[in-house]
Design a protein around this motif. Structure first.
Motif, PDB file in Angstrom:
ATOM      1  N   PHE A 182       8.999   0.978   9.674  1.00  0.00           N
ATOM      2  CA  PHE A 182       8.063   1.451   8.649  1.00  0.00           C
ATOM      3  C   PHE A 182       7.157   2.539   9.223  1.00  0.00           C
ATOM      4  O   PHE A 182       5.933   2.518   9.087  1.00  0.00           O
ATOM      5  CB  PHE A 182       7.232   0.292   8.103  1.00  0.00           C
ATOM      6  CG  PHE A 182       7.185   0.262   6.595  1.00  0.00           C
ATOM      7  CD1 PHE A 182       8.341   0.107   5.851  1.00  0.00           C
ATOM      8  CD2 PHE A 182       5.982   0.383   5.910  1.00  0.00           C
ATOM      9  CE1 PHE A 182       8.307   0.073   4.456  1.00  0.00           C
ATOM     10  CE2 PHE A 182       5.936   0.347   4.520  1.00  0.00           C
ATOM     11  CZ  PHE A 182       7.100   0.193   3.800  1.00  0.00           C
TER      12      PHE A 182
ATOM     13  N   LYS B 164      -3.463  -0.864  11.827  1.00  0.00           N
ATOM     14  CA  LYS B 164      -2.456  -1.905  12.111  1.00  0.00           C
ATOM     15  C   LYS B 164      -1.050  -1.309  12.035  1.00  0.00           C
ATOM     16  O   LYS B 164      -0.197  -1.574  12.886  1.00  0.00           O
ATOM     17  CB  LYS B 164      -2.635  -3.031  11.078  1.00  0.00           C
ATOM     18  CG  LYS B 164      -1.645  -4.163  11.207  1.00  0.00           C
ATOM     19  CD  LYS B 164      -1.891  -5.238  10.138  1.00  0.00           C
ATOM     20  CE  LYS B 164      -0.582  -5.842   9.678  1.00  0.00           C
ATOM     21  NZ  LYS B 164      -0.545  -6.395   8.366  1.00  0.00           N
TER      22      LYS B 164
ATOM     23  N   GLY C  60       6.745  -6.204  -0.249  1.00  0.00           N
ATOM     24  CA  GLY C  60       6.049  -6.180   1.042  1.00  0.00           C
ATOM     25  C   GLY C  60       6.963  -6.654   2.147  1.00  0.00           C
ATOM     26  O   GLY C  60       8.188  -6.478   2.092  1.00  0.00           O
TER      27      GLY C  60
ATOM     28  N   TRP D  58       0.816  -1.218   0.000  1.00  0.00           N
ATOM     29  CA  TRP D  58       0.000   0.000   0.000  1.00  0.00           C
ATOM     30  C   TRP D  58       0.855   1.276   0.000  1.00  0.00           C
ATOM     31  O   TRP D  58       0.318   2.360  -0.100  1.00  0.00           O
ATOM     32  CB  TRP D  58      -0.915   0.002   1.240  1.00  0.00           C
ATOM     33  CG  TRP D  58      -0.214  -0.529   2.473  1.00  0.00           C
ATOM     34  CD1 TRP D  58      -0.303  -1.799   2.972  1.00  0.00           C
ATOM     35  CD2 TRP D  58       0.731   0.154   3.317  1.00  0.00           C
ATOM     36  NE1 TRP D  58       0.516  -1.944   4.069  1.00  0.00           N
ATOM     37  CE2 TRP D  58       1.154  -0.756   4.297  1.00  0.00           C
ATOM     38  CE3 TRP D  58       1.249   1.453   3.342  1.00  0.00           C
ATOM     39  CZ2 TRP D  58       2.083  -0.412   5.290  1.00  0.00           C
ATOM     40  CZ3 TRP D  58       2.176   1.793   4.322  1.00  0.00           C
ATOM     41  CH2 TRP D  58       2.569   0.870   5.285  1.00  0.00           C
TER      42      TRP D  58
ATOM     43  N   PRO E  90      -3.648  -6.111  -5.565  1.00  0.00           N
ATOM     44  CA  PRO E  90      -3.103  -4.959  -4.838  1.00  0.00           C
ATOM     45  C   PRO E  90      -3.368  -5.101  -3.340  1.00  0.00           C
ATOM     46  O   PRO E  90      -4.216  -5.901  -2.933  1.00  0.00           O
ATOM     47  CB  PRO E  90      -3.901  -3.783  -5.421  1.00  0.00           C
ATOM     48  CG  PRO E  90      -5.206  -4.383  -5.851  1.00  0.00           C
ATOM     49  CD  PRO E  90      -4.934  -5.825  -6.229  1.00  0.00           C
TER      50      PRO E  90
ATOM     51  N   GLN F 143       7.350 -16.572   2.554  1.00  0.00           N
ATOM     52  CA  GLN F 143       6.310 -17.598   2.291  1.00  0.00           C
ATOM     53  C   GLN F 143       6.072 -17.733   0.786  1.00  0.00           C
ATOM     54  O   GLN F 143       5.944 -18.835   0.256  1.00  0.00           O
ATOM     55  CB  GLN F 143       4.991 -17.196   2.950  1.00  0.00           C
ATOM     56  CG  GLN F 143       4.966 -17.353   4.452  1.00  0.00           C
ATOM     57  CD  GLN F 143       3.668 -16.767   5.039  1.00  0.00           C
ATOM     58  OE1 GLN F 143       2.709 -16.491   4.328  1.00  0.00           O
ATOM     59  NE2 GLN F 143       3.665 -16.572   6.343  1.00  0.00           N
ATOM     60  N   ILE F 144       6.017 -16.597   0.114  1.00  0.00           N
ATOM     61  CA  ILE F 144       5.765 -16.629  -1.334  1.00  0.00           C
ATOM     62  C   ILE F 144       6.934 -17.315  -2.046  1.00  0.00           C
ATOM     63  O   ILE F 144       6.742 -18.157  -2.930  1.00  0.00           O
ATOM     64  CB  ILE F 144       5.549 -15.192  -1.866  1.00  0.00           C
ATOM     65  CG1 ILE F 144       4.211 -14.666  -1.354  1.00  0.00           C
ATOM     66  CG2 ILE F 144       5.609 -15.143  -3.401  1.00  0.00           C
ATOM     67  CD1 ILE F 144       3.936 -13.212  -1.660  1.00  0.00           C
TER      68      ILE F 144
ATOM     69  N   GLY G 221      -4.927 -10.860   1.827  1.00  0.00           N
ATOM     70  CA  GLY G 221      -3.576 -11.216   1.387  1.00  0.00           C
ATOM     71  C   GLY G 221      -3.333 -12.712   1.348  1.00  0.00           C
ATOM     72  O   GLY G 221      -2.851 -13.254   0.350  1.00  0.00           O
TER      73      GLY G 221
ATOM     74  N   GLY H  13      12.093  -5.695   3.130  1.00  0.00           N
ATOM     75  CA  GLY H  13      12.345  -4.587   4.043  1.00  0.00           C
ATOM     76  C   GLY H  13      13.711  -3.929   3.918  1.00  0.00           C
ATOM     77  O   GLY H  13      14.574  -4.334   3.152  1.00  0.00           O
TER      78      GLY H  13
HETATM   79  N1  LIG Z   1       9.152  -3.321   1.178  1.00  0.00           N
HETATM   80  C1  LIG Z   1       8.113  -2.516   1.215  1.00  0.00           C
HETATM   81  O1  LIG Z   1       8.021  -1.596   0.440  1.00  0.00           O
HETATM   82  C2  LIG Z   1       7.017  -2.794   2.186  1.00  0.00           C
HETATM   83  C3  LIG Z   1       7.283  -3.361   3.410  1.00  0.00           C
HETATM   84  N2  LIG Z   1       6.272  -3.579   4.278  1.00  0.00           N
HETATM   85  C4  LIG Z   1       6.618  -4.121   5.603  1.00  0.00           C
HETATM   86  O2  LIG Z   1       5.613  -5.047   5.987  1.00  0.00           O
HETATM   87  C5  LIG Z   1       5.045  -4.686   7.229  1.00  0.00           C
HETATM   88  C6  LIG Z   1       3.593  -5.128   7.269  1.00  0.00           C
HETATM   89  O3  LIG Z   1       2.850  -4.508   6.246  1.00  0.00           O
HETATM   90  P1  LIG Z   1       1.740  -5.349   5.475  1.00  0.00           P
HETATM   91  O4  LIG Z   1       0.881  -4.477   4.666  1.00  0.00           O
HETATM   92  O5  LIG Z   1       1.040  -6.219   6.464  1.00  0.00           O
HETATM   93  O6  LIG Z   1       2.656  -6.174   4.458  1.00  0.00           O
HETATM   94  P2  LIG Z   1       2.371  -7.558   3.741  1.00  0.00           P
HETATM   95  O7  LIG Z   1       3.659  -8.165   3.368  1.00  0.00           O
HETATM   96  O8  LIG Z   1       1.420  -8.351   4.564  1.00  0.00           O
HETATM   97  O9  LIG Z   1       1.560  -7.113   2.418  1.00  0.00           O
HETATM   98  C7  LIG Z   1       2.125  -6.925   1.140  1.00  0.00           C
HETATM   99  C8  LIG Z   1       1.226  -7.571   0.094  1.00  0.00           C
HETATM  100  O10 LIG Z   1       1.201  -8.989   0.306  1.00  0.00           O
HETATM  101  C9  LIG Z   1      -0.147  -9.444   0.467  1.00  0.00           C
HETATM  102  N3  LIG Z   1      -0.158 -10.582   1.380  1.00  0.00           N
HETATM  103  C10 LIG Z   1      -0.400 -10.593   2.721  1.00  0.00           C
HETATM  104  N4  LIG Z   1      -0.332 -11.843   3.204  1.00  0.00           N
HETATM  105  C11 LIG Z   1      -0.020 -12.649   2.175  1.00  0.00           C
HETATM  106  C12 LIG Z   1       0.209 -14.053   2.046  1.00  0.00           C
HETATM  107  N5  LIG Z   1       0.147 -14.868   3.085  1.00  0.00           N
HETATM  108  N6  LIG Z   1       0.526 -14.540   0.820  1.00  0.00           N
HETATM  109  C13 LIG Z   1       0.636 -13.721  -0.251  1.00  0.00           C
HETATM  110  N7  LIG Z   1       0.408 -12.381  -0.187  1.00  0.00           N
HETATM  111  C14 LIG Z   1       0.088 -11.853   0.997  1.00  0.00           C
HETATM  112  C15 LIG Z   1      -0.867  -8.224   0.990  1.00  0.00           C
HETATM  113  O11 LIG Z   1      -2.257  -8.331   0.802  1.00  0.00           O
HETATM  114  C16 LIG Z   1      -0.235  -7.124   0.157  1.00  0.00           C
HETATM  115  O12 LIG Z   1      -0.800  -7.115  -1.136  1.00  0.00           O
HETATM  116  C17 LIG Z   1       5.274  -3.175   7.318  1.00  0.00           C
HETATM  117  O13 LIG Z   1       5.272  -2.746   8.620  1.00  0.00           O
HETATM  118  C18 LIG Z   1       6.630  -3.064   6.665  1.00  0.00           C
HETATM  119  O14 LIG Z   1       7.629  -3.359   7.609  1.00  0.00           O
HETATM  120  C19 LIG Z   1       4.974  -3.293   3.949  1.00  0.00           C
HETATM  121  C20 LIG Z   1       4.652  -2.738   2.744  1.00  0.00           C
HETATM  122  C21 LIG Z   1       5.668  -2.409   1.777  1.00  0.00           C
END
Ligand SMILES: NC(=O)C1=CN([C@@H]2O[C@H](COP(=O)(O)OP(=O)(O)OC[C@H]3O[C@@H](n4cnc5c(N)ncnc54)[C@H](O)[C@@H]3O)[C@@H](O)[C@H]2O)C=CC1
Ligand SMILES: O=C(O)CCC(=O)C(=O)O
Length: 486
Positions: free
Chosen positions: A390, A332, A230, A153, A178, A237-238, A210, A254
């Protein structure tokens, strides 16, 4: 009374409701009482329909010339540019960053589309001398097939675009999931692809949970490549799911990015870099500055200058032109950031400024706000010095010499971006050589990625692949070596 709109999935060239019949509200993080709109809470059956459509579309799409695919992307770019105001405003409402930042990101999306549109006309192979003098040997590239795109996001336009545009121009079809928090922005972006006339099934979008839709993409037998940005937890996991079924994957995760301020640094510029790199977008960038390592001889002066400016930063709704920093993107995310701040205090760091906002603040009380926060007396064993927060949190650490600074900077599991402020060429060369990061920046903040250059991290920050620029071709295609003889 406002009736919020409901946004649909985009499958096989048509907008459709989920088979579940369920929707989820997208909440404005600047005012949690405001629902921006509703998006589909889809399940695996919706994903299957999208993957089938992408699968059916892939043969004719890959048979088009790169130039023809590029022409579609030029049209998408023009539509995104024409709709910039609406899409940037939607982004601001869904994830909270300021309107100028949202407009800047959308403009960046337009530029990325144009860059990859041009890629359709560039070379895709090399001629390599064969040991057989009567043969010709060369490489060409072929698309992977159907690519699954899983996006976060924090950059709701730029990240989907920098994954989808190269996927498409190199001949793949796409299913995007997304982040739920910014799915309306994604729907408006997908409408640009629809209105540019891409054939049905070439791009598809399924919104939802997700684990259900993202997990479904990772495990789907008809998806040949997965590109993800993300968290590390989900990325791993992916990667494991993709590896186990032989699919190609690319993970951008990260960072725990350091800014080193040497004794000879221009301190005013270094303060500006710490604030812009660490706190813009409320610190929600994987390239955000999180640790500021300052030479002991200038530590006190730097800290005073930094605090003077951090105290002036105006927190507020992204639609207010006087706002410098918006809320965290979700409840969150706000809670995660606050829990790190609490851990910092509990583990003995000094909270110089910031933390949670007052519950009595009328303007901020309904949003997911966290004040810009600065910690001092931070040691490398503390959680706030090791884990990605973050959020708008800076940890200050002193050092005595550059060797120690680079060792401290490298003493984390991440290696995404890093920067140094110094005028000394020997310091600069040491930093370039010894810093374990995919992006090193000298006299510039840690954030700020240029679309035409490779982007990705070392260590736990990525799957060791690179996105953007011409590096994208490495993920989105396979090389075919051709040996040709009459
Ligand atoms: N590298 C970057 O740009 C980002 C890092 N983050 C990190 O992640 C932390 C948590 O943020 P979240 O939004 O919860 O990140 P997330 O990793 O859960 O979400 C990223 C994407 O993965 C999807 N997703 C969630 N669970 C999944 C699963 N089990 N299998 C496949 N796809 C899945 C989500 O719906 C979203 O589209 C943040 O505090 C930050 O530290 C979050 C967003 C971007
Ligand atoms: O610094 C930037 O412009 C890009 C940051 C990024 O890729 C991210 O946060 O996911």
């Amino acid at each position: 009374m406002t009736i919020e709109q409901t946004y649909l999935n985009f499958i096989d060239g048509k907008w459709s409701s989920s088979v579940t019949g369920k929707v989820t509200g997208s909440i404005n993080p600047a005012n949690s009482n405001e629902i921006v709109g509703y998006v589909q809470d889809s399940n695996e059956a919706d994903l299957d329909l999208a993957v089938s459509a992408a699968n059916r579309a892939k043969e004719s799409w890959r048979k088009l010339s790169g130039a023809a695919r590029g022409d579609y992307l030029f049209k998408v770019a023009n539509l995104l540019e024409a709709r910039l105001e609406d899409i940037a405003t939607t982004m601001m409402l869904e994830m909270g960053k300021t309107l100028p930042e949202c407009k800047g990101e959308t403009t960046r999306g337009v530029a990325i589309l144009r860059y990859y549109a041009g890629e359709g006309m560039r070379k895709i192979g090399d001629v390599i001398p064969s040991t057989d003098s009567e043969a010709m040997m060369f490489t060409t590239r072929v698309p992977l097939g159907v690519v699954g795109v899983i996006t976060p996001w924090n950059f709701p336009v730029a990240i989907p675009v920098w994954k989808m545009a190269p996927a498409l121009v190199y001949g793949n079809t796409v299913v995007i999931k997304p982040a739920l928090e910014t799915s309306i922005t994604a729907a408006k972006l997908l409408a640009c692809f629809e209105d540019a006339g891409l054939p049905a099934g070439v791009v598809n979008m399924v919104t939802g949970d997700g684990a259900v839709i993202g997990g479904g993409i990772a495990n789907h037998p008809n998806i040949q490549g997965i590109t993800f940005t993300g968290s590390n937890r989900v990325g791993k996991q992916i990667g494991q799911a993709a590896l186990s079924r032989g699919a190609k994957y690319q993970l951008e995760m990260g960072g725990k990015n350091p800014l080193i301020v040497a004794a000879d640094a221009n301190l005013d510029l270094a303060v500006e870099a710490a604030i812009s790199g660490g706190l813009k977008s409320t610190g929600q960038k994987c390239t955000a500055t999180s640790r500021v390592l300052v030479h002991s001889s200038v530590y006190d002066v730097f800290r005073t200058k930094l605090l003077d400016q951090v105290k002036q930063l105006k927190l507020g709704n992204g639609n207010d032109s006087t706002t410098w920093m918006g809320p965290c993107a979700s409840e969150k995310q706000r809670d995660t950031v606050l829990s790190y701040i609490n851990k910092g205090v509990a583990e003995g760091a000094s909270l110089l400024f910031g933390g949670s906002v007052s519950a009595d603040d009328e303007e901020l009380k309904n949003g997911y706000y966290v004040q810009p926060t600065v910690f001092d007396n931070v040691t490398t064993d503390m959680t706030i010095a090791k884990e990605e927060i973050f959020g708008p949190v800076l940890a200050l650490l002193p050092f005595e010499d550059l060797k120690e600074a680079v060792a401290l900077a490298n003493d984390v599991e991440y290696g995404l971006s890093a920067s140094i402020y110094t005028q000394n060429i020997a310091n600069i060369l040491t930093f370039i050589s010894d810093m374990d990061a995919g992006l090193v920046r000298i006299n510039a903040e840690t954030a700020g990625v240029e679309l035409q250059a490779p982007f990705g991290g070392m260590k736990q920050s990525s799957s060791h692949s690179r996105e953007q620029g011409q590096a994208a071709i490495e993920f989105f295609t396979s090389i075919k070596t051709v040996f040709l003889k009459a």
